[in-house]
Design an enzyme around this catalytic site. Structure first.
Site, PDB file in Angstrom:
ATOM      1  N   ILE A  17       0.835  -1.209   0.000  1.00  0.00           N
ATOM      2  CA  ILE A  17       0.000   0.000   0.000  1.00  0.00           C
ATOM      3  C   ILE A  17       0.872   1.263   0.000  1.00  0.00           C
ATOM      4  CG2 ILE A  17      -1.660   1.305   1.396  1.00  0.00           C
ATOM      5  CD1 ILE A  17      -2.836  -1.447   2.286  1.00  0.00           C
ATOM      6  N   ASP A  60      14.903   0.977   9.958  1.00  0.00           N
ATOM      7  CA  ASP A  60      13.791   0.649  10.848  1.00  0.00           C
ATOM      8  C   ASP A  60      13.214   1.950  11.420  1.00  0.00           C
ATOM      9  OD1 ASP A  60      12.217  -0.094  13.105  1.00  0.00           O
ATOM     10  OD2 ASP A  60      13.317  -1.987  13.251  1.00  0.00           O
ATOM     11  N   ASN A  87       2.442   4.764   7.228  1.00  0.00           N
ATOM     12  CA  ASN A  87       1.936   3.523   6.632  1.00  0.00           C
ATOM     13  C   ASN A  87       2.686   2.284   7.111  1.00  0.00           C
ATOM     14  OD1 ASN A  87       0.691   1.890   4.223  1.00  0.00           O
ATOM     15  ND2 ASN A  87       2.901   1.647   4.026  1.00  0.00           N
ATOM     16  N   TYR A 151      -1.657  -6.947  16.763  1.00  0.00           N
ATOM     17  CA  TYR A 151      -1.784  -6.012  15.638  1.00  0.00           C
ATOM     18  C   TYR A 151      -3.025  -5.134  15.811  1.00  0.00           C
ATOM     19  CZ  TYR A 151      -2.792  -4.631  10.766  1.00  0.00           C
ATOM     20  OH  TYR A 151      -3.093  -3.929   9.620  1.00  0.00           O
ATOM     21  N   THR A 187      -1.886  -7.160  -1.487  1.00  0.00           N
ATOM     22  CA  THR A 187      -0.489  -6.752  -1.676  1.00  0.00           C
ATOM     23  C   THR A 187       0.355  -7.999  -1.955  1.00  0.00           C
ATOM     24  OG1 THR A 187      -0.045  -7.013   0.657  1.00  0.00           O
ATOM     25  CG2 THR A 187      -0.749  -4.832  -0.065  1.00  0.00           C
TER      26      THR A 187
HETATM   27  P1  NAD Z   1       3.382  -4.835   3.695  1.00  0.00           P
HETATM   28  O1  NAD Z   1       3.757  -5.851   4.703  1.00  0.00           O
HETATM   29  O2  NAD Z   1       3.188  -5.232   2.272  1.00  0.00           O
HETATM   30  O3  NAD Z   1       4.461  -3.629   3.728  1.00  0.00           O
HETATM   31  C1  NAD Z   1       4.844  -3.074   4.940  1.00  0.00           C
HETATM   32  C2  NAD Z   1       5.807  -1.937   4.702  1.00  0.00           C
HETATM   33  O4  NAD Z   1       6.203  -1.438   5.967  1.00  0.00           O
HETATM   34  C3  NAD Z   1       7.087  -2.372   3.976  1.00  0.00           C
HETATM   35  O5  NAD Z   1       7.553  -1.313   3.173  1.00  0.00           O
HETATM   36  C4  NAD Z   1       8.061  -2.594   5.127  1.00  0.00           C
HETATM   37  O6  NAD Z   1       9.406  -2.409   4.781  1.00  0.00           O
HETATM   38  C5  NAD Z   1       7.603  -1.505   6.077  1.00  0.00           C
HETATM   39  N1  NAD Z   1       7.989  -1.779   7.458  1.00  0.00           N
HETATM   40  C6  NAD Z   1       7.605  -2.803   8.266  1.00  0.00           C
HETATM   41  N2  NAD Z   1       8.223  -2.705   9.452  1.00  0.00           N
HETATM   42  C7  NAD Z   1       8.995  -1.591   9.382  1.00  0.00           C
HETATM   43  C8  NAD Z   1       9.886  -0.953  10.283  1.00  0.00           C
HETATM   44  N3  NAD Z   1      10.141  -1.458  11.500  1.00  0.00           N
HETATM   45  N4  NAD Z   1      10.530   0.158   9.876  1.00  0.00           N
HETATM   46  C9  NAD Z   1      10.332   0.676   8.641  1.00  0.00           C
HETATM   47  N5  NAD Z   1       9.495   0.118   7.740  1.00  0.00           N
HETATM   48  C10 NAD Z   1       8.847  -0.996   8.120  1.00  0.00           C
HETATM   49  O7  NAD Z   1       2.082  -4.116   4.271  1.00  0.00           O
HETATM   50  P2  NAD Z   1       0.761  -3.574   3.552  1.00  0.00           P
HETATM   51  O8  NAD Z   1      -0.200  -4.692   3.489  1.00  0.00           O
HETATM   52  O9  NAD Z   1       1.097  -2.798   2.351  1.00  0.00           O
HETATM   53  O10 NAD Z   1       0.255  -2.625   4.713  1.00  0.00           O
HETATM   54  C11 NAD Z   1       0.525  -1.239   4.717  1.00  0.00           C
HETATM   55  C12 NAD Z   1      -0.341  -0.603   5.774  1.00  0.00           C
HETATM   56  O11 NAD Z   1      -1.709  -0.910   5.523  1.00  0.00           O
HETATM   57  C13 NAD Z   1      -0.046  -1.112   7.187  1.00  0.00           C
HETATM   58  O12 NAD Z   1      -0.187  -0.043   8.103  1.00  0.00           O
HETATM   59  C14 NAD Z   1      -1.119  -2.150   7.410  1.00  0.00           C
HETATM   60  O13 NAD Z   1      -1.416  -2.301   8.768  1.00  0.00           O
HETATM   61  C15 NAD Z   1      -2.286  -1.514   6.654  1.00  0.00           C
HETATM   62  N6  NAD Z   1      -3.311  -2.480   6.236  1.00  0.00           N
HETATM   63  C16 NAD Z   1      -3.063  -3.447   5.289  1.00  0.00           C
HETATM   64  C17 NAD Z   1      -4.100  -4.306   4.926  1.00  0.00           C
HETATM   65  C18 NAD Z   1      -3.932  -5.390   3.882  1.00  0.00           C
HETATM   66  O14 NAD Z   1      -4.883  -6.175   3.677  1.00  0.00           O
HETATM   67  N7  NAD Z   1      -2.833  -5.460   3.162  1.00  0.00           N
HETATM   68  C19 NAD Z   1      -5.347  -4.205   5.547  1.00  0.00           C
HETATM   69  C20 NAD Z   1      -5.541  -3.233   6.505  1.00  0.00           C
HETATM   70  C21 NAD Z   1      -4.517  -2.363   6.837  1.00  0.00           C
END
Ligand code: NAD
Length: 263
Positions: A17, A60, A87, A151, A187
């Site tokens: 995202i 991080d 994000n 979470y 994703t």
């Molecule tokens: P993802 O796991 O595909 O990507 C996560 C991103 O966060 C990556 O770029 C990773 O490098 C970064 N990240 C993780 N830990 C980190 C840290 N300690 N320091 C720096 N960067 C860090 O996640 P996604 O599915 O794209 O989710 C993005 C956002 O959307 C999140 O906040 C997630 O909670 C939210 N979300 C996702 C979904 C879904 O279905 N995919 C649903 C609801 C909410």
């Protein structure tokens, strides 16, 4: 273009995202500071966006000084900072048996405390521009699935922070703070995560209607399209709002007749 000349930090933008939001921000005329953990993926995103539109910092987000570094990078490179998209998050399964205090602390550090620290560090710059913050929450914040206990707690706390700061920071600093709560989004990581949980390689092509009334789940680009509104001036004075982006309501939904479950 809806974000022309704005400078925006997007955490967790090496994939998923966050990557989609960063790409859409640049398409709308913004410059972005990219951040995340995966250097290779980050460089790919940077290549796609072009060095003239983006800068990458792999670290991080919960380390001491990472948030300050991101703000400094924005100012050093582009001379201003208009918006922050919180994000980055750890999306990890755990229930009451498998959640211990250290695990919960780690998720809180990344998913809740780091967003707080980035807002605090960016505030002087955001105040100058009458800028904004967009927090990426989750529909799990309301209660959450049983196997997403830690979470869900972190996203609940993030939601309260959005409402609290969305009031205070707008009144005192002219900075809007809002949140979007994605539902289930397809994703790259989510595809792999579900395979690790034992689902078929093409699990996302045959989903029960209860989870995906449209027959598919949401694309990252569709969440990014919504993010643009909250980051743009079109949003006007709206602040402190938390908006769900799912295919069905979360409050008051009747128990599903289709009880088959894959989540
Ligand atoms: P993802 O796991 O595909 O990507 C996560 C991103 O966060 C990556 O770029 C990773 O490098 C970064 N990240 C993780 N830990 C980190 C840290 N300690 N320091 C720096 N960067 C860090 O996640 P996604 O599915 O794209 O989710 C993005 C956002 O959307 C999140 O906040 C997630 O909670 C939210 N979300 C996702 C979904 C879904 O279905 N995919 C649903 C609801 C909410």
């Amino acid at each position: 273009m809806r974000l022309e000349n704005k400078v925006i930090i997007v955490t967790g933008s090496t994939t998923g995202i966050g990557k989609a939001i960063a790409k859409r921000c640049v398409a709308e005329g913004a410059k972005v500071v990219l951040n995340g953990l995966e250097e290779d993926w980050g460089k790919q995103v940077l290549n796609e966006l072009g060095n003239e539109n983006a800068i990458l910092h792999i670290e991080d987000i919960s380390n001491d000084n990472t948030v300050e570094t991101l703000v400094e990078l924005a100012i050093k490179t582009y001379g201003r900072l208009d918006a922050v998209v919180n994000n980055a998050a750890i999306v990890a399964s755990s229930n009451i048996q498998t959640t211990d205090k250290n695990f919960l602390r780690r998720l809180l550090e990344v998913n809740t405390i780091a967003p707080f620290a980035l807002i605090k560090s960016a505030l002087p710059q955001l105040s100058k521009q009458h800028g904004c913050v967009l927090n990426i929450g989750s529909v799990n914040a309301y209660s959450g699935e049983p196997n997403l206990l830690a979470y869900s707690i972190t996203k609940g706390a993030l939601t309260t922070m959005t409402r609290n700061l969305g009031d205070t920071l707008f009144r005192e600093n002219g900075v809007r703070v809002n949140q979007i709560n994605p539902g289930w989004v397809l994703t790259e990581t989510e595809i792999e995560r579900k395979k690790q949980h034992g689902l078929a390689d093409d699990w996302y092509t045959h989903l029960p209607k209860v989870y995906a009334p449209s027959g598919r789940i949401i694309q990252p680009s569709e969440i990014a399209a919504a993010a643009v509104y909250w980051l743009s001036d079109e949003c006007g004075p709206i602040s402190g709002q938390v908006v769900d982006l799912e295919q069905h309501p979360f409050i008051g939904r009747n128990p599903p007749k289709d009880s088959s479950t894959i989540k």
